[in-house]
Write an enzyme that holds these catalytic residues in place. Sequence first.
Site, PDB file in Angstrom:
ATOM      1  N   HIS A 198      -0.444 -11.132  -5.303  1.00  0.00           N
ATOM      2  CA  HIS A 198       0.929 -10.707  -5.026  1.00  0.00           C
ATOM      3  C   HIS A 198       1.924 -11.720  -5.594  1.00  0.00           C
ATOM      4  O   HIS A 198       2.952 -11.355  -6.154  1.00  0.00           O
ATOM      5  CB  HIS A 198       1.162 -10.576  -3.516  1.00  0.00           C
ATOM      6  CG  HIS A 198       0.353  -9.503  -2.879  1.00  0.00           C
ATOM      7  ND1 HIS A 198       0.401  -8.189  -3.293  1.00  0.00           N
ATOM      8  CD2 HIS A 198      -0.530  -9.536  -1.846  1.00  0.00           C
ATOM      9  CE1 HIS A 198      -0.408  -7.463  -2.549  1.00  0.00           C
ATOM     10  NE2 HIS A 198      -0.981  -8.256  -1.672  1.00  0.00           N
ATOM     11  N   HIS A 234       0.836  -1.210   0.000  1.00  0.00           N
ATOM     12  CA  HIS A 234       0.000   0.000   0.000  1.00  0.00           C
ATOM     13  C   HIS A 234       0.871   1.260   0.000  1.00  0.00           C
ATOM     14  O   HIS A 234       0.600   2.214  -0.744  1.00  0.00           O
ATOM     15  CB  HIS A 234      -0.942   0.015   1.207  1.00  0.00           C
ATOM     16  CG  HIS A 234      -1.874  -1.150   1.250  1.00  0.00           C
ATOM     17  ND1 HIS A 234      -2.679  -1.421   2.339  1.00  0.00           N
ATOM     18  CD2 HIS A 234      -2.138  -2.126   0.343  1.00  0.00           C
ATOM     19  CE1 HIS A 234      -3.387  -2.507   2.091  1.00  0.00           C
ATOM     20  NE2 HIS A 234      -3.073  -2.951   0.901  1.00  0.00           N
TER      21      HIS A 234
END
Length: 290
Positions: free
Chosen positions: A260, A75
């Site tokens: 991911h 993030h």
Amino acid sequence: MKQRTIKSDIEIVGIGLHKGVPVRMRLEPLPSNSGIVIYRSDAAVTIPLKKEYVVDTKMATVLGKDGVVVSTIEHLLSAIYAYGIDNLRVVLDNDEIPILDGSASGYCMLIEEAGIQEQEESKKAIKIKKEVVVTTEDGKRVSLKPSNRIVYDFEIKFNHPAIGQQKFHFDYSIEEYKESIAKARTFGFLHEVQYLRSIGLALGGSMENAIVLDETKILNPEGLRYEDEFVRHKILDAIGDMALLEYTMIGEYEAVAGSHHLNHLLTKKLYEDKDNYEIIDLEEASSEAE
């Protein structure tokens, strides 16, 4: 066209998503050509932001060096990458980036508060020249394709009444990132949260920093920030993962049920063949285009 860093140090204290303990994080400017580095002040170890230092991608993107790790970096990296920041030191006194509200908007505010400064050296970018694809047997797919723009296309499909099938197309600009992507929060299912806590993870997770769903509905009393917040957050994560290319990416990222792990495999596969990409100097490219 020039490399960028922040104008001044800025510091916050937040909670780590998995351990649930306070983390002090400071962002510091660095000179041209320094790149992004993460410094664990409690262990005196510096970890460069490079794909070679990715040690885990199951729950989040985790970097590690000499037995020291930094978790849940995507993030913060998403915001750093979106703002075009090339050189920065992230100082932490624990092994997680603070989760804040589960989105990237708090990091955007931090960067803007610190201010952005252009540096002497010209900026470099990685231009995608050939399509690179990573697929799985169950139909998941991530790819990078040539384009003169920066584009992210993502599709997800969950067998859940509050999510279902969602698609989002993001044509990059910093204004559009702040408006359409940065505010989208991470999400999780209640049964998964309960399991994670039983094994000592997600201890800092709550409806203050995630969208939580049971088997049929969203549990957060305030509801969603966007109707399709789930797929927008997937793009937020993907932008953070593409920061591990080390340069601003010029091309089109496309994903169906990406993760991911698949993003990490994609960055590795891109660099396996020098015909797949070109590192360009943006000032030179701009003057040639004129």
